[in-house]
Design an enzyme around this catalytic site. Structure first.
Site, PDB file in Angstrom:
ATOM      1  N   HIS A 132      56.697  14.256 -36.683  1.00  0.00           N
ATOM      2  CA  HIS A 132      55.793  13.824 -37.661  1.00  0.00           C
ATOM      3  C   HIS A 132      56.337  12.448 -38.262  1.00  0.00           C
ATOM      4  CE1 HIS A 132      52.710  13.952 -40.823  1.00  0.00           C
ATOM      5  NE2 HIS A 132      53.629  13.402 -41.855  1.00  0.00           N
TER       6      HIS A 132
ATOM      7  N   LYS B  56      45.872   3.880 -39.178  1.00  0.00           N
ATOM      8  CA  LYS B  56      46.827   4.539 -40.121  1.00  0.00           C
ATOM      9  C   LYS B  56      46.749   3.529 -41.498  1.00  0.00           C
ATOM     10  CE  LYS B  56      50.466   6.730 -42.062  1.00  0.00           C
ATOM     11  NZ  LYS B  56      50.407   8.111 -42.247  1.00  0.00           N
TER      12      LYS B  56
ATOM     13  N   HIS C 251      56.720   6.886 -39.371  1.00  0.00           N
ATOM     14  CA  HIS C 251      57.478   5.998 -40.538  1.00  0.00           C
ATOM     15  C   HIS C 251      58.721   5.397 -39.991  1.00  0.00           C
ATOM     16  CE1 HIS C 251      54.646   7.343 -43.631  1.00  0.00           C
ATOM     17  NE2 HIS C 251      54.651   8.657 -43.106  1.00  0.00           N
TER      18      HIS C 251
END
Length: 306
Positions: free
Chosen positions: A182, A240, A197
């Site tokens: 993730h 995103k 990220h």
């Protein structure tokens, strides 16, 4: 009424204990914000594998307001990364270990992950190279050990492996996700990008033509690496809205900061400082399933931009 309040509080405390927390007050008070900030500065100073200004050159282009992040407008005609010296950076053991992991995942949630023995070995190599074999990782362990979170290196590394790589289900009951996937690799869920990220992952996908950088809505105050950028982008046709990441840091720095915050401030805002400048990390726990003695997997962690 007083007796009822005491009963409710006791029930709440027992619930937390069953979820792997020995005492909710003790967990939050075991380490202070000032101690977390001090160790974050130590990790910042020890990030010897971070990129230099000559090794990574970015072109952020258009800065947009927070109210514009949902517009899905490409306001950056050029890529975000103008230059990355792959020869000097990606040949380092921690970068090599990270990159080896990034092709192990199905990006769509609802598709079960199939983990081979070779991929398990890559996970162990990543933790060894980033945490066990770096001064930065050793500093993180020393701090957490001194605060009583871990009693040995073996316990720490085994917990990291479960916390970051243990599988859980985000969709349709399939074992389709992990904290590492993730946060570092990114996922597609509900028609949009979820997580994602890590700057190395971003660069490699942008270089391959699978990711299109649109704009940024936040640029941190740091004048050298690591820095923080809140980005808007399209990945394989999925958007995103704000994907924040620490740009130019080493893989071990990313992993160490997120681990520090998740262990000491699980599911809360974690207040750090890097070079005297404030950085907040938001973490989330995965509450639906647990591992070990009721411990929780990491669900997400990222720089919390304004």
């Amino acid at each position: 009424m007083k007796r009822m309040r005491i009963t409710v509080l006791l029930a709440f405390t027992l619930t937390l204990i069953s979820q792997g927390y020995s005492n909710p007050v003790e967990i939050s008070s075991r380490v202070s914000d000032s101690e977390i900030q001090a160790v974050s500065e130590s990790l910042f100073a020890l990030d010897s594998n971070k990129a230099s200004a000559s090794e990574v050159v970015i072109n952020p282009q258009t800065l947009i307001s927070n109210s514009e992040t949902s517009a899905k407008q490409d306001r950056a005609p050029q890529p975000l990364f103008s230059r990355v010296n792959e020869g000097s950076l990606f040949s380092k053991p921690t970068y090599k270990a990270l990159i080896a992991l990034l092709d192990n995942y199905e990006s769509n949630t609802g598709v079960a992950e199939s983990v081979t023995s070779g991929e398990v070995q890559e996970q162990e190599t990543f933790l060894k190279e980033t945490i066990r074999n770096t001064a930065l990782g050793q500093q993180l362990y020393s701090f957490l050990n001194s605060k009583g979170y871990y009693s040995s290196w073996q316990e720490f590394l085994e917990d990291l492996k479960m916390m970051w790589f243990g599988l859980y289900s985000r969709s349709n009951g399939k074992m389709d996700s992990s904290g590492f996937e993730h946060i570092f690799a990114g996922e597609i869920k509900g028609g949009k990008v979820s997580g994602f990220h890590n700057w190395v992952r971003f660069y490699l996908l942008e270089k391959s033509g699978k990711l299109n950088y649109y704009s940024h809505s936040f640029d941190g105050p740091w004048l050298s690496y690591p820095d923080v950028l809140g980005k808007q982008f399209m990945w394989d046709g999925y958007y995103k809205q704000v994907g924040s990441s620490i740009i130019g840091c080493s893989p071990e720095f990313d992993l160490a900061l997120y681990t520090l915050c998740y262990v000491t401030r699980p599911g809360k805002l974690c207040r750090l400082t890097l070079g005297g400048k404030q950085l907040n990390i938001q973490t989330y726990t995965w509450d639906k399933t647990t591992y070990g003695d009721g411990k929780k997997y990491i669900a997400s962690a990222y720089p919390a931009t304004p």
